[in-house]
Design an enzyme around this catalytic site. Structure first.
Site, PDB file in Angstrom:
ATOM      1  N   ASP A 254       0.832  -1.186   0.000  1.00  0.00           N
ATOM      2  CA  ASP A 254       0.000   0.000   0.000  1.00  0.00           C
ATOM      3  C   ASP A 254       0.882   1.258   0.000  1.00  0.00           C
ATOM      4  O   ASP A 254       1.889   1.318   0.707  1.00  0.00           O
ATOM      5  CB  ASP A 254      -0.837  -0.040   1.289  1.00  0.00           C
ATOM      6  N   GLU A 323       1.616  -0.449  -5.084  1.00  0.00           N
ATOM      7  CA  GLU A 323       0.570   0.526  -5.363  1.00  0.00           C
ATOM      8  C   GLU A 323       1.263   1.882  -5.357  1.00  0.00           C
ATOM      9  O   GLU A 323       1.558   2.449  -4.303  1.00  0.00           O
ATOM     10  CB  GLU A 323      -0.510   0.506  -4.276  1.00  0.00           C
TER      11      GLU A 323
HETATM   12  C1  GLC Z   1      -4.233   3.049  -0.497  1.00  0.00           C
HETATM   13  C2  GLC Z   1      -5.446   2.153  -0.362  1.00  0.00           C
HETATM   14  C3  GLC Z   1      -6.589   2.981   0.099  1.00  0.00           C
HETATM   15  C4  GLC Z   1      -6.252   3.566   1.463  1.00  0.00           C
HETATM   16  C5  GLC Z   1      -4.955   4.347   1.393  1.00  0.00           C
HETATM   17  C6  GLC Z   1      -4.419   4.630   2.762  1.00  0.00           C
HETATM   18  O1  GLC Z   1      -4.373   3.984  -1.488  1.00  0.00           O
HETATM   19  O2  GLC Z   1      -5.687   1.507  -1.572  1.00  0.00           O
HETATM   20  O3  GLC Z   1      -7.775   2.255   0.168  1.00  0.00           O
HETATM   21  O4  GLC Z   1      -7.282   4.402   1.889  1.00  0.00           O
HETATM   22  O5  GLC Z   1      -3.946   3.631   0.735  1.00  0.00           O
HETATM   23  O6  GLC Z   1      -3.932   3.456   3.321  1.00  0.00           O
END
Ligand code: GLC
Length: 603
Positions: A254, A323
């Protein structure tokens, strides 16, 4: 009337901007070769790889909303285990779970208070072990979501940091600063939170007085860790090892681009961009972007990527996906997947390219070019738990910014148009070589819940913007399994559901689509089966402009032509066997209608 097909020679000399570019990585099992890169012609070759993640189709489960095993209205691990066969039947290779770790659930589990335990909402570690074993026995791999940028404010480390006071080693696990101005009343800098408002919250010190501020890029319940502190790095090595030892096949990381903040925490120039002060993002160089966004994509993040890759590679057959919502050219995102960094990264450029011929050509070319240049597979993705479901986006005029949803008072999407375009884009995408991601429910053609009332909303974005941005709940609504079984269409045995489904979900339930020719579920199953049987995920790619005209687009992968018609006039398909098509009523004359896609085994 059919459009006449204009023959164009592949490799049209006029279209060339750069000729041959070749990248080979012989030290891998697999070689990726970008043979030709021209304005509209790319030849990209991959070979069948022992590295499963290079061609895997990964299905994202949002645990709250997949299946509820105990009837409390909240999805859980037992619910997933009970429904695993349906995913095997769908034909995916792996499952990525959004977080199920111990968490106060202020951001639906992306606020973790214990990285080595399961939240009681979802079950126990024993439930997880049972799920993993069952998944593996069905040939499905499991990827878990690691959230290293921030913890919950209820994590022991944060509680200790607040209690220990200014200048303590405990506080150095996070990013605490004194405020500016009179008595430190002003935030230490101007960084805005992704969820709205400031990134800074002021604490009350152990002596009862107002004190330091802590940084949180997201909600105030999600304090950012200090990744310049070696103890944080060591602790996370152990978290990775904990799950790898348990047998998981990998991680989705993440906010993989956010962990390092620029030294000195300088003000962001982003705000002045909005005010027209500095260059628009699209015109900035990578270095300018690093300065303008001091908490995104800082160069030192790559040290962490490399450290983790060593851990991943010390186990057999594991992988990690980043991500990284990173602005600028795709080459920047490709830095996350250099040979000693992440195995994969989500291709957010493709997610938002849009369903037009020009956009598809550009995004696919850019992707092969950028990822091919570092020897990484491209991934393809259209939806996830943070974005409006693609079938709904495609039914709307104009785009909302990422992270924003649609509320009852908004102009409502055209559901049929969106579904048609969404199915077409999926069918086009799954023909491409590389990895692919599917978000739970898209195999049902499930639309966003666009009329969810404010009283049900849970996304912190909704609260931090006082409802101005309704947030992401609309794509997170529990799945319909059996139409009319109860109020939740079989999501739970009791009909309970943590977010209510819109009335239309009944028509999308899995049981009404299963075995029904032409249904979205059967389309996905067929696409995934053909993709696997013919090894298209590890195939070769070239544009096939000789098969199309101005309003259609085709590529060939391992002798299979994937053809899309964007125009309103039907297109005649080439001779060959129709392997799969979005157009259920494709006639013997092979006329492909608007926003339809067909895969043809060329004669
Ligand atoms: C990422 C996740 C999202 C979350 C954010 C903070 O973007 O995909 O759902 O709110 O991180 O952890």
């Amino acid at each position: 009337m059919l459009r006449s097909l204009k023959k164009r020679r592949f490799g049209n000399a006029n279209a060339f901007i750069s000729l041959s570019r070749q990248v080979e990585h012989p030290w891998w099992f697999c070689s990726y070769t970008l043979e030709r890169m021209t304005n509209d012609d790319v030849l990209y070759v991959t070979k069948e790889s022992a590295e499963w993640w290079r061609q895997a189709v990964i299905y994202q489960i949002y645990p709250r909303s997949f299946a509820d095993g105990n009837g409390d209205g909240m999805g859980d691990l037992q619910g997933v285990t009970q429904r695993l066969e349906s995913l095997q039947e769908l034909g995916i290779d792996a499952i990525w779970f959004s977080p199920f770790f111990k968490s106060p659930q202020k951001d639906a589990g992306y606020d973790v208070s214990d990285y080595k335990d399961i939240d009681p909402l979802f079950g126990t570690l024993a439930d997880f072990d049972a799920l993993l074993a069952r998944a593996h026995s069905l040939g499905l791999r499991i990827i878990v979501d690691l959230v290293p940028n921030h913890t919950s404010d209820q994590h022991e480390w944060f509680k200790a940091a607040v209690a220990a006071g200014k200048g303590s080693p405990e506080r150095d696990m996070y990013i605490f600063r004194d405020g500016k101005g009179w008595f430190g009343r002003k935030e230490p800098n101007n960084w805005p939170s992704v969820f709205g408002g400031s990134t800074w919250t002021r604490i009350t010190e152990p002596n009862g007085k107002k004190g330091q501020w802590y940084l949180h890029i997201f909600d105030s319940s999600q304090p950012d860790l200090n990744w310049r502190n070696p103890i944080v790095r060591d602790e996370f090595d152990k978290v990775l090892q904990f799950w790898l030892d348990r047998g998981v096949d990998g991680f989705r990381i993440d906010v993989a681009h956010g962990m390092i903040k620029r030294d000195g925490l300088p003000d962001t120039k982003q705000m002045s961009t909005e005010m027209g002060g500095v260059k628009p993002e699209g015109e900035m160089t990578i270095e300018e972007l690093e300065i303008a966004n001091p908490y995104w994509g800082q160069p030192e993040v790559h040290e962490i990527n490399r450290r983790w890759r060593k851990i991943i590679d010390s186990y057999k057959d594991r992988a990690m996906a980043a991500e990284a919502w990173i602005g600028g050219p795709l080459e920047r995102m490709a830095r996350w997947v250099r040979p000693d960094e992440y195995n994969q990264t989500f291709n957010f450029g493709y997610m938002f390219a849009g369903w037009t011929k020009e956009a598809q050509v550009k995004s696919i070319n850019d992707s092969f070019k950028a990822f091919g240049a570092v020897g990484a597979p491209s991934t393809w993705v259209l939806s996830n738990h943070d974005t409006i479901r693609h079938v709904t986006r495609y039914g709307m005029v104009g785009e909302l910014p990422q992270g924003d949803g649609i509320g009852p008072e908004y102009e409502q999407p055209d559901e049929a148009l969106g579904l048609r375009k969404g199915r077409a884009n999926t069918a086009f995408m799954l023909g491409l070589p590389g990895g692919a991601y599917i978000y739970q429910g898209e195999e049902l053609g499930l639309p966003e819940h666009t009329t969810l009332e404010g009283k049900y909303r849970q996304d912190p974005t909704y609260f931090r913007t006082k409802g101005k941005r309704v947030g992401r709940d609309g794509c997170r609504v529990p799945l319909p399994w059996e139409a009319g079984a109860n109020e939740s269409n079989g999501f739970s045995s009791t009909g309970a559901s943590w977010l209510p489904q819109p009335s239309g979900y009944k028509t999308y339930a899995r049981d009404v689509q299963r075995g029904v020719p032409g249904s979205t579920l059967e389309l996905y199953k067929r696409l995934l089966k053909v993709r696997k049987d013919l090894g298209l995920g590890a195939g070769d790619f070239r544009w096939a402009s000789e098969l199309t005209d101005d309003e259609s687009l085709a590529f060939v992968n391992k002798g299979v032509a994937v053809i899309a018609n964007f125009g309103s006039t039907p297109v005649q398909l080439p001779a060959g066997e129709v392997l799969v098509t979005t157009q259920h009523d494709l006639t013997a004359e092979h006329e492909l209608q608007q926003d339809q896609v067909a895969w043809i085994k060329l004669a």
